[in-house]
Design an enzyme around this catalytic site. Structure first.
Site, mmCIF file in Angstrom:
data_model
loop_
_atom_site.group_PDB
_atom_site.id
_atom_site.type_symbol
_atom_site.label_atom_id
_atom_site.label_comp_id
_atom_site.label_asym_id
_atom_site.label_seq_id
_atom_site.Cartn_x
_atom_site.Cartn_y
_atom_site.Cartn_z
ATOM 1 N N TYR A 60 16.543 -9.563 -1.449
ATOM 2 C CA TYR A 60 16.380 -8.668 -0.115
ATOM 3 C C TYR A 60 17.425 -8.473 0.817
ATOM 4 C CZ TYR A 60 11.486 -10.484 -1.283
ATOM 5 O OH TYR A 60 10.250 -10.754 -1.966
ATOM 6 N N HIS A 127 12.139 -14.614 -9.961
ATOM 7 C CA HIS A 127 11.651 -13.326 -9.176
ATOM 8 C C HIS A 127 10.856 -12.488 -10.143
ATOM 9 C CE1 HIS A 127 12.375 -11.072 -5.426
ATOM 10 N NE2 HIS A 127 11.311 -10.826 -5.701
ATOM 11 N N SER A 206 2.478 -8.545 -0.801
ATOM 12 C CA SER A 206 1.598 -7.392 -0.290
ATOM 13 C C SER A 206 0.131 -7.486 -0.058
ATOM 14 C CB SER A 206 2.055 -6.280 -1.519
ATOM 15 O OG SER A 206 3.367 -6.059 -1.362
ATOM 16 N N LEU A 208 -1.487 -7.094 2.250
ATOM 17 C CA LEU A 208 -1.851 -5.960 3.041
ATOM 18 C C LEU A 208 -1.853 -4.499 2.446
ATOM 19 C CD1 LEU A 208 -1.084 -6.980 6.865
ATOM 20 C CD2 LEU A 208 -3.251 -7.535 5.480
ATOM 21 N N GLY A 209 -1.390 -4.714 1.106
ATOM 22 C CA GLY A 209 -1.276 -3.519 0.258
ATOM 23 C C GLY A 209 0.035 -2.272 0.883
ATOM 24 N N ARG A 210 0.984 -3.252 1.098
ATOM 25 C CA ARG A 210 2.184 -2.517 1.764
ATOM 26 C C ARG A 210 1.944 -1.847 3.122
ATOM 27 N NH1 ARG A 210 2.563 -2.327 -3.615
ATOM 28 N NH2 ARG A 210 4.029 -3.549 -4.720
ATOM 29 N N GLY A 211 1.035 -2.648 3.628
ATOM 30 C CA GLY A 211 0.563 -2.091 5.457
ATOM 31 C C GLY A 211 -0.434 -1.069 4.950
#
Length: 331
Positions: A60, A127, A206, A208-211
């Site tokens: 990241y 990862h 994820s 939240l489904g990438r927002g």
């Protein structure tokens, strides 16, 4: 805050914090650049609310996310569970491939410890699975770091069921991190059962489904030009309109409870088992506080049935990654 136990007795807050969005620039950008001061204040506020589980990774930024988290937890380390990940090969700051070798695990661990400013990584993930190296060799190398006191617990990410079972025979695996949410349920067939058969906790990323499941994005036009989600097949012009039906169903349940869409999406995950600890990504106190409050939301049987109807397994339009990304998951 409520707390849950992953494998091998590792206790964490029922909601963790995904720190990936808390960077300025970097290689994975959702929305606008983070305000680094606000990112730090978000971490501090999360700790005040009882959050103990913070997730970052070498890639990241790369590297800068670990540095930010390390600076934020200075003087606040006690009682926290800090998770980070290794598994890629770099040329400078460019990712050039996967590398699950014990030598890379050691080098990555040393770098992460330095950037985080801590003596021990609480939860150390591979990862992505490296198909060129037997998983027994990978986890064996990771366990050497445990023996040396540099790592407390080891974990995998996006491993397939057979890899999970082999790894668990070779070493004590505390958690698996993979994508899991109302619109991504494929882990329910074989991966969750493999974890549960081996006492391995599950960390949905994820969640939240990438927002998307939060309901704030109704069109691709609302995404900045350099937003990573413009490459997400589920956000494509063909798939996004159909996927909005899932968001609308969540919104109906959220209205019934008087809470946000995000809280319903996280509460749904929490309802799937006490071994599940979602880590919603955040970079602002307001969204973090909203997500953390999901630990106090309880869905009833009607809510769960409505979600199953609106978002059955395999019912989302589009794959969750492009072709290259899909080649690296569930190996």
């Amino acid at each position: 805050m409520k707390y849950r136990k992953l494998g091998h007795g590792l206790e964490v807050s029922a909601i963790g914090i995904g720190c990936m969005p808390m960077i300025k620039g970097g290689n994975i950008l959702y929305g606008e650049n983070a305000d680094l001061g606000e990112s730090t204040r978000t971490i501090h506020r999360a700790i005040d609310l009882g959050v103990t589980f913070f997730d970052t990774a070498q890639i990241y930024g790369p590297f800068s996310n670990e540095e930010l988290l390390g600076e934020a937890i200075r003087g606040k380390r006690d009682g926290l569970v800090i998770a980070t990940k290794f598994g890629f090969r770099f040329e400078g700051q460019k990712i050039v491939g996967v590398d699950g070798s014990p030598a890379n695990a050691r080098a990555a661990c040393e770098g992460s410890l330095q950037r985080l400013g801590i003596d021990t990584i609480d939860l150390f993930y591979q990862h992505r699975v490296d198909p060129s190296i037997a998983i027994e060799e990978v986890v064996g190398g990771m366990m050497e770091l445990v023996k040396e006191g540099k790592v407390r617990h080891i974990a995998l990410s996006e491993a397939g069921p057979e890899t999970i079972r082999r790894a668990a025979k070779a070493a004590p695996i505390t958690a698996l991190q993979s994508e899991y949410s109302i619109w991504e349920r494929e882990v329910e067939d074989e991966i969750l059962p493999a974890c549960r058969d081996n006492g391995i906790g599950f960390i949905p990323y994820s969640p939240l489904g990438r927002g998307f499941l939060a309901g704030t994005i109704r069109s691709r036009d609302e995404l900045p030009e350099n937003d990573w989600r413009r490459n997400d097949p589920r956000y494509s012009e063909e798939n996004l309109p159909a996927n909005l039906a899932i968001v609308d169903a969540i919104a109906g349940i959220a209205a019934k409870h008087g809470v946000s869409n995000a809280q319903i999406a996280l509460a749904w995950l929490l309802a799937q088992g006490d071994d599940i600890v979602p880590i919603p990504g955040t970079k602002r106190r307001t969204t973090m506080e909203d997500s953390v409050a999901a630990a106090d939301v309880t869905l009833d049987a009607d809510d769960l049935a409505a979600i199953d109807t609106a978002a059955p397994k395999g019912g989302t339009n589009g794959p969750r990654y492009g072709e290259q990304g899909m080649r690296m998951v569930r190996l």
